[in-house]
Design an enzyme around this catalytic site. Structure first.
Site, PDB file in Angstrom:
ATOM      1  N   ASP A 209      34.335 -22.219  15.007  1.00 29.23           N
ATOM      2  CA  ASP A 209      33.260 -22.962  14.602  1.00 29.23           C
ATOM      3  C   ASP A 209      32.131 -22.260  14.008  1.00 29.23           C
ATOM      4  OD1 ASP A 209      31.733 -25.447  14.745  1.00 29.23           O
ATOM      5  OD2 ASP A 209      30.467 -24.243  16.336  1.00 29.23           O
ATOM      6  N   GLU A 296      36.047 -25.779   9.542  1.00 33.12           N
ATOM      7  CA  GLU A 296      35.444 -27.158   9.146  1.00 33.12           C
ATOM      8  C   GLU A 296      35.106 -27.023   7.562  1.00 33.12           C
ATOM      9  OE1 GLU A 296      32.883 -29.693  12.173  1.00 33.12           O
ATOM     10  OE2 GLU A 296      32.196 -27.606  11.699  1.00 33.12           O
ATOM     11  N   ASP A 392      29.551 -24.463  20.910  1.00 37.84           N
ATOM     12  CA  ASP A 392      29.926 -23.893  19.867  1.00 37.84           C
ATOM     13  C   ASP A 392      31.614 -23.769  20.212  1.00 37.84           C
ATOM     14  OD1 ASP A 392      28.084 -24.148  18.155  1.00 37.84           O
ATOM     15  OD2 ASP A 392      27.513 -21.917  18.543  1.00 37.84           O
TER      16      ASP A 392
END
Ligand SMILES: [Zn+2]
Length: 456
Positions: A209, A296, A392
């Site tokens: 992340d 992501e 996170d």
């Protein structure tokens, strides 16, 4: 991995090594001269392409291209005889680079080419390896007119921190701040590793992340990287502004101005080096952790826009600092992704981008999605089950799970009763049911673990 070439002898990969150069005053003056001439050629050719392309087409019956512009170099040298003093290949490569810039523009990858500016884009390339020689043992780089031949400037001192095992392709000399570097492109033979899609194990999949509390958080709970500028708008920005003002106050062409420019350049270059170092270390560490790294699929441009106020991703844009960190890190993320992809490719792994959405709002333990679960940048506390984690870290686990689903290593049906996995692959709304949950490092959500579809 830059370019791959495949032929009868095997598969080859181009690698780049950047080494610091320690030129003498004469050599530095010569570099400046070459950079000035290549800049002149580049900018002149840019003007021709921008304003005179139609006239050229009418007169010659063909379009401007690298070849036609290259063919005009001798005429340009007649008009500006000082161009004859610098290596001809460097001038040709300037036109080649301009052509590439236009191709990138026409194919939608880049903005319209801009003129090159002194100190900012001082670089030139030697594409012919026969004209270049490296002596890594003594730390010397031989270039045209920089060697032992009479009237030459002598070879350039440099420091090789890595051995080059491959064949030389080209050498590009770049000024960065107040230093000069050589980017050495060389080709190595690579062993082709078999496609990993079939035989990847869940424990070889790692989620990362890119956050605002820590730059990079892995799904095994390791926080990587640091913020190069922890207080944006404060100390560093003020110093940069002051240096900029000092520069603006100096008379053009004065020694004082030259010194002010050097101070500003040193300041900027230092930050750039720090950021690069941070990215290189973090990406190398992540690449060692697993074969498939899930990230992501962040669209950096829309993200910085959201930091400016068009709030789209409410869960993340929690504080002004978050937005600023994001804006300042955007370049870092792009670079992190590129470097991580390259490092993974070298060992047969790969990068997997999953659509962003709800990864920071979803509870990894029970699957409940709620914006209110995220208490601050760092703290996540599920409103449904009370599960607490670093925000996170929770997101990194969710990202990893999306990757597992994509790879077919997790069963989408395992998300029972409302924990929908939408067609986009992102998490939808979840059940609000409370449940007991305990979570170890890298653990799976209870519904997946109990359905027995994953061997972790
Ligand atoms: Zn929960």
């Amino acid at each position: 991995m830059l370019i791959c070439s495949v032929n009868d002898h095997g598969v080859f990969q181009d690698l780049a090594l950047r080494v610091r150069l320690y030129p003498t005053d004469d050599q530095e003056a010569f570099f400046g001269q070459i950079a000035g001439c290549t800049r002149l050629v580049y900018n002149t050719a840019l003007v021709q392409r921008s304003f005179l392309w139609r006239q050229y087409q009418r007169a010659e019956g063909r379009s401007l291209s690298w070849y036609t512009q290259k063919a005009e170099l001798p005429a340009l040298k007649q008009a500006a005889p000082f161009l004859k003093d610098v290596p001809a290949h460097c001038l040709q490569m300037a036109l080649f680079d301009l052509n590439a810039a236009f191709r990138n523009f026409f194919e939608g990858r880049a903005a319209y080419p801009k003129p090159r500016r002194r100190y900012e884009h001082d670089s030139f390339r030697f594409p012919d390896r026969k004209q270049v020689r490296l002596d890594s043992r003594r730390g010397l780089l031989y270039l045209p007119k920089c060697g032992y031949r009479k009237g030459n400037n002598g070879p350039i001192r440099c420091r090789f921190h890595r051995r080059i095992k491959g064949s030389l392709r080209s050498v590009t000399i770049v000024r960065d701040g107040n230093h000069w570097y050589a980017s050495i492109l060389y080709r190595v033979k690579v062993e082709v590793s078999e496609p990993i899609n079939d035989n990847v194990l869940p424990e070889e999949v790692i989620g990362v992340d890119c956050g605002v509390a820590v730059p990079f958080m892995t799904s095994d709970g390791e926080a990587l990287g640091y913020f190069v500028d922890p207080r944006p708008g404060a100390g560093r920005a003020k110093r940069a502004k002051r240096l900029q003002q000092q520069l603006a106050r100096c008379r053009k062409g004065s020694k004082r101005r030259r010194r002010a420019r050097a101070r500003l350049a040193a300041f900027k270059a230092r930050e750039k080096r720090q950021r690069k170092d941070m990215i290189e270390q973090a990406s190398a560490r992540v690449a060692r952790k697993g074969k498939v790294v899930v990230l992501e699929d962040l669209r950096v441009r829309s993200m910085t826009a959201s930091a400016r106020g068009t709030a789209e991703d409410l869960g993340r844009n929690v504080a002004a600092k978050a937005g600023l960190n994001r804006a300042i890190l955007d370049k870092g993320w792009g670079m992190f992704r590129v470097r991580l992809g390259q490092k993974l490719a070298r060992k047969g792994g790969r990068l997997l981008a999953v659509p962003p959405g709800y990864t920071s709002q979803r509870c990894y333990a029970c699957g409940h999605v709620a914006a209110t679960s995220r208490l601050s940048q760092e703290r996540f506390e599920c409103v449904a089950c009370g599960h607490e984690a670093h925000a996170d870290y929770n997101a990194a686990l969710n990202i990893r799970l999306l990757g597992l689903l994509r790879l077919g290593l997790a069963d989408p049906n395992g998300f029972s009763a409302g924990t929908a996995v939408t067609a986009r692959g992102a998490f939808g709304v979840s059940r609000a049911a409370k449940r007991e949950c305990s979570l170890g490092s890298g653990g799976m959500p209870p519904e997946l673990a109990s359905s027995g579809c994953i061997a972790v």
